[in-house]
Design a protein around this motif. Structure first.
Motif, PDB file in Angstrom:
ATOM      1  N   ARG A 283       3.873   5.640  -5.719  1.00  0.00           N
ATOM      2  CA  ARG A 283       3.713   5.692  -7.174  1.00  0.00           C
ATOM      3  C   ARG A 283       2.660   6.712  -7.573  1.00  0.00           C
ATOM      4  O   ARG A 283       2.791   7.387  -8.584  1.00  0.00           O
ATOM      5  N   ALA A 284       1.614   6.827  -6.773  1.00  0.00           N
ATOM      6  CA  ALA A 284       0.541   7.773  -7.075  1.00  0.00           C
ATOM      7  C   ALA A 284       0.954   9.209  -6.758  1.00  0.00           C
ATOM      8  O   ALA A 284       0.283  10.145  -7.165  1.00  0.00           O
ATOM      9  N   GLY A 285       2.042   9.376  -6.016  1.00  0.00           N
ATOM     10  CA  GLY A 285       2.532  10.708  -5.698  1.00  0.00           C
ATOM     11  C   GLY A 285       1.767  11.400  -4.601  1.00  0.00           C
ATOM     12  O   GLY A 285       1.881  12.599  -4.430  1.00  0.00           O
TER      13      GLY A 285
ATOM     14  N   LEU B 296       0.821  -1.210   0.000  1.00  0.00           N
ATOM     15  CA  LEU B 296       0.000   0.000   0.000  1.00  0.00           C
ATOM     16  C   LEU B 296       0.858   1.265   0.000  1.00  0.00           C
ATOM     17  O   LEU B 296       0.546   2.240  -0.692  1.00  0.00           O
ATOM     18  N   GLU B 297       1.949   1.259   0.766  1.00  0.00           N
ATOM     19  CA  GLU B 297       2.840   2.410   0.775  1.00  0.00           C
ATOM     20  C   GLU B 297       3.501   2.605  -0.583  1.00  0.00           C
ATOM     21  O   GLU B 297       3.659   3.739  -1.047  1.00  0.00           O
ATOM     22  N   ALA B 298       3.886   1.513  -1.239  1.00  0.00           N
ATOM     23  CA  ALA B 298       4.481   1.616  -2.574  1.00  0.00           C
ATOM     24  C   ALA B 298       3.470   2.179  -3.565  1.00  0.00           C
ATOM     25  O   ALA B 298       3.819   2.998  -4.424  1.00  0.00           O
TER      26      ALA B 298
END
Length: 124
Positions: free
Chosen positions: A113-115, A107-109
């Protein structure tokens, strides 16, 4: 010779594009034996087998039926041992904690990625 200028000639139809001519080698993933993993992690091989049976560490069987491990297995075993000693968890609850920690990492990754998150959480 064609009546076209040299810079407009096309390659013959039978010529494959450069990307199609690239050949890749299949490199086998190195595997560690049970004894190697036990020695590197400082655990008894029977305890490593128990962790495999409980699903706390991943292992496969080779052609002879022996357990083989990914190169990351000693680190995974160290993580299990840290949870066991640091939080006084039983092995069943360690499996749950490992699953939750993996889910949090995913979830953190996805957030990175979503910024939407620029700084790491305070617990890392």
């Amino acid at each position: 010779m064609s009546d076209r200028p040299a810079h407009t000639r096309r390659a013959p139809a039978w010529t494959a594009p450069a990307a199609a001519r690239v050949q890749y080698a299949i490199v086998p993933v190195p595997r560690l034996s049970l004894d190697t993993v036990a020695r590197r992690s400082g655990l008894h091989p029977d305890l490593v087998r128990r962790f495999v049976a409980l699903g706390l560490v991943d292992a496969e069987r080779d052609a002879a039926g022996r357990l083989v491990f990914a190169p990351t297995a000693p680190a995974a075993l160290a993580r299990v041992q840290r949870l066991r000693t640091g939080l006084c968890l039983n092995y069943a609850s360690i499996g749950l904690v490992l699953d939750l920690l993996d889910r949090i990492s995913l979830l953190e990754a996805a957030l990175r990625r979503a910024g939407t998150r620029s700084d790491p959480p305070p617990w890392t």
